[in-house]
Write a protein that holds these residues in place. Structure first.
Motif, short mmCIF file in Angstrom:
data_model
loop_
_atom_site.label_atom_id
_atom_site.label_comp_id
_atom_site.label_asym_id
_atom_site.label_seq_id
_atom_site.Cartn_x
_atom_site.Cartn_y
_atom_site.Cartn_z
N ASP A 1 -3.47 10.06 -1.38
CA ASP A 1 -3.93 8.96 -2.14
C ASP A 1 -4.42 8.00 -1.04
O ASP A 1 -5.61 7.56 -1.14
CB ASP A 1 -2.98 8.03 -2.96
N LEU A 2 -4.06 7.88 0.28
CA LEU A 2 -4.10 6.97 1.31
C LEU A 2 -5.41 7.63 2.03
O LEU A 2 -6.33 6.88 2.35
CB LEU A 2 -3.11 6.80 2.34
N GLN A 3 -5.51 9.02 1.96
CA GLN A 3 -6.65 9.51 2.66
C GLN A 3 -7.98 9.27 1.86
O GLN A 3 -9.03 9.17 2.33
CB GLN A 3 -6.42 11.05 2.60
N ILE B 1 0.81 -1.25 -0.06
CA ILE B 1 0.14 0.25 0.03
C ILE B 1 0.83 1.26 -0.03
O ILE B 1 0.46 2.24 -0.69
CB ILE B 1 -0.87 -0.11 1.13
N VAL B 2 2.07 1.34 0.95
CA VAL B 2 2.73 2.71 0.80
C VAL B 2 3.85 2.41 -0.21
O VAL B 2 4.96 3.21 -0.34
CB VAL B 2 3.48 2.53 2.19
N GLU C 1 -8.54 6.82 -0.48
CA GLU C 1 -8.87 5.31 -0.30
C GLU C 1 -9.50 4.95 1.01
O GLU C 1 -10.23 4.08 0.89
CB GLU C 1 -7.45 4.42 -0.66
N LEU C 2 -8.76 5.38 1.93
CA LEU C 2 -9.14 4.95 3.42
C LEU C 2 -10.03 5.76 4.36
O LEU C 2 -10.25 5.41 5.48
CB LEU C 2 -7.68 4.46 4.09
N ASN D 1 -5.89 0.43 11.15
CA ASN D 1 -7.07 1.19 10.60
C ASN D 1 -7.36 2.49 11.35
O ASN D 1 -8.80 2.37 11.86
CB ASN D 1 -8.16 0.18 10.45
N LEU E 1 -0.65 3.11 9.74
CA LEU E 1 -2.01 2.44 9.01
C LEU E 1 -2.41 1.19 9.71
O LEU E 1 -3.51 0.68 9.43
CB LEU E 1 -1.83 2.40 7.46
N ARG F 1 7.97 5.80 4.72
CA ARG F 1 7.00 4.84 4.17
C ARG F 1 6.55 3.64 5.11
O ARG F 1 5.42 3.48 5.47
CB ARG F 1 7.04 4.37 2.98
N LEU G 1 1.58 10.26 -1.63
CA LEU G 1 0.98 9.01 -1.24
C LEU G 1 0.01 9.13 0.18
O LEU G 1 -0.92 8.37 0.26
CB LEU G 1 2.45 8.17 -0.35
#
Length: 326
Positions: free
Chosen positions: A200-202, A141-142, A204-205, A173, A170, A163, A197
């Motif tokens: 993008d994580l914000q 993921i990272v 997606e999650l 969760n 993460l 990373r 990154l």
């Protein structure tokens, strides 16, 4: 109306100064002196200011790594400062932190797999096989590979180590990530990769970020709203674009005037602040910025300005915007 995830009310952290043979308290360092803000679900709130202004101390108090001297912190409506250590441990599953120095924050004696797996063990999540699988997923993921799991932190570059720190945060969760200057120790090109990154994580999650930094260019890139700190207090707060295009407080204006512009033909008026930052153990009376402010008035030296809304969603603590002076 956006739903509030974190509410901070009049948060303070005062460190005692001890002196003499008997180690008696002879003074107080007011590292954080009445910080108030709200963080909404899914947004990124940037907290900026010069070194020593109290922004990292604020982040550590929100994690209860430092105990607040005064104030309230509500997470999902639950008051955090009164929780026991055991209760706080359970709550930390929802609040994780990414630290400034990616080398100092990773145990050099542990493999990457053990570092990322540790939060899962602490919170009793999954069996051994499930945890190993989760570590590999997080590495992917990272932007790292699963074969990196058996390596040690010293075998990675600074960007890769950060990373790994993000993957560790993460693992459980979380709903909120407090990022304490997560890119300040990295090269500029690597900073952009890590910021992208995080964005993008914000998405997606569904993460919420408190992003602490001193680089105003970085904060503008990633933040929805920004709070500017000076000497332990927030002096201005607004939406990111509004703050950068129409800042109100003289301190914010001075900070923005120092941001480099990538155009050699563009002329820019630089606001030079005189004097040094006052000591938080002996702050000036009235407005804490008046000793360096180019627009200071007589009232500034004696009366603390109220932190008030001067435009919809735009707050500042400055006598220039009070009704008597507008």
């Amino acid at each position: 109306m956006q739903e509030a995830l974190l509410e901070v009310k009049q948060l303070k952290k005062h460190f005692p100064i001890e002196g003499g043979v008997l180690k008696q308290q002879v003074g107080t360092v007011k590292a954080v002196d009445g910080v108030t803000f709200t963080l909404h679900k899914g947004e990124t709130f940037g907290l900026v200011g010069e070194s020593g202004c109290g922004k990292s101390t604020t982040g550590r108090m929100l994690m209860r790594l430092l105990e607040p001297s005064e104030g309230e912190v509500l997470f999902n409506g639950r008051e955090m400062t009164s929780l026991s250590k055991n209760e706080m441990r359970h709550l930390r599953k929802d609040i994780q932190m990414v630290f400034q120095d990616p080398f100092a924050s990773l145990n050099p004696r542990h493999t990457v797999e053990k570092i990322i797996e540790e939060p899962l063990i602490v919170h009793n999540l999954g069996n051994k096989a499930e945890r190993k699988k989760r570590v590999k997923e997080l590495l992917e993921i990272v932007g790292l590979s699963s074969y990196h799991a058996k390596r040690y932190p010293h075998q990675f570059s600074g960007g890769q180590r950060q990373r790994i720190g993000i993957a560790r945060a993460l693992a459980v969760n979380p709903k909120l990530i407090i990022a304490d200057e997560p890119v300040s120790a990295l090269d500029v090109s690597i900073q952009a990769q890590v910021l992208n990154l995080l964005e993008d994580l914000q998405k997606e999650l569904g993460l919420t970020y408190l992003f602490i930094a001193h680089d105003l260019g970085v904060v503008r890139h990633i933040s929805d709203r920004v709070g500017v700190m000076y000497l332990g207090r927030i002096v201005e707060m607004a939406d990111s674009e509004k703050l950068y295009l129409d800042s109100k407080h003289p301190y914010t204006q001075a900070l923005l005037s120092a941001v480099p512009v990538p155009d050699p033909e563009y002329g820019k008026d630089r606001i030079i602040l005189t004097g040094d930052v006052p000591s938080p153990s002996n702050p000036p009376s009235g407005c804490p910025f008046h000793t360096r402010c180019p627009k200071a008035m007589d009232v500034c030296s004696s009366v603390v300005p109220e932190f008030r809304e001067v435009e919809p969603g735009h707050y500042t603590a400055c006598h220039l915007y009070e009704e008597d002076h507008v």
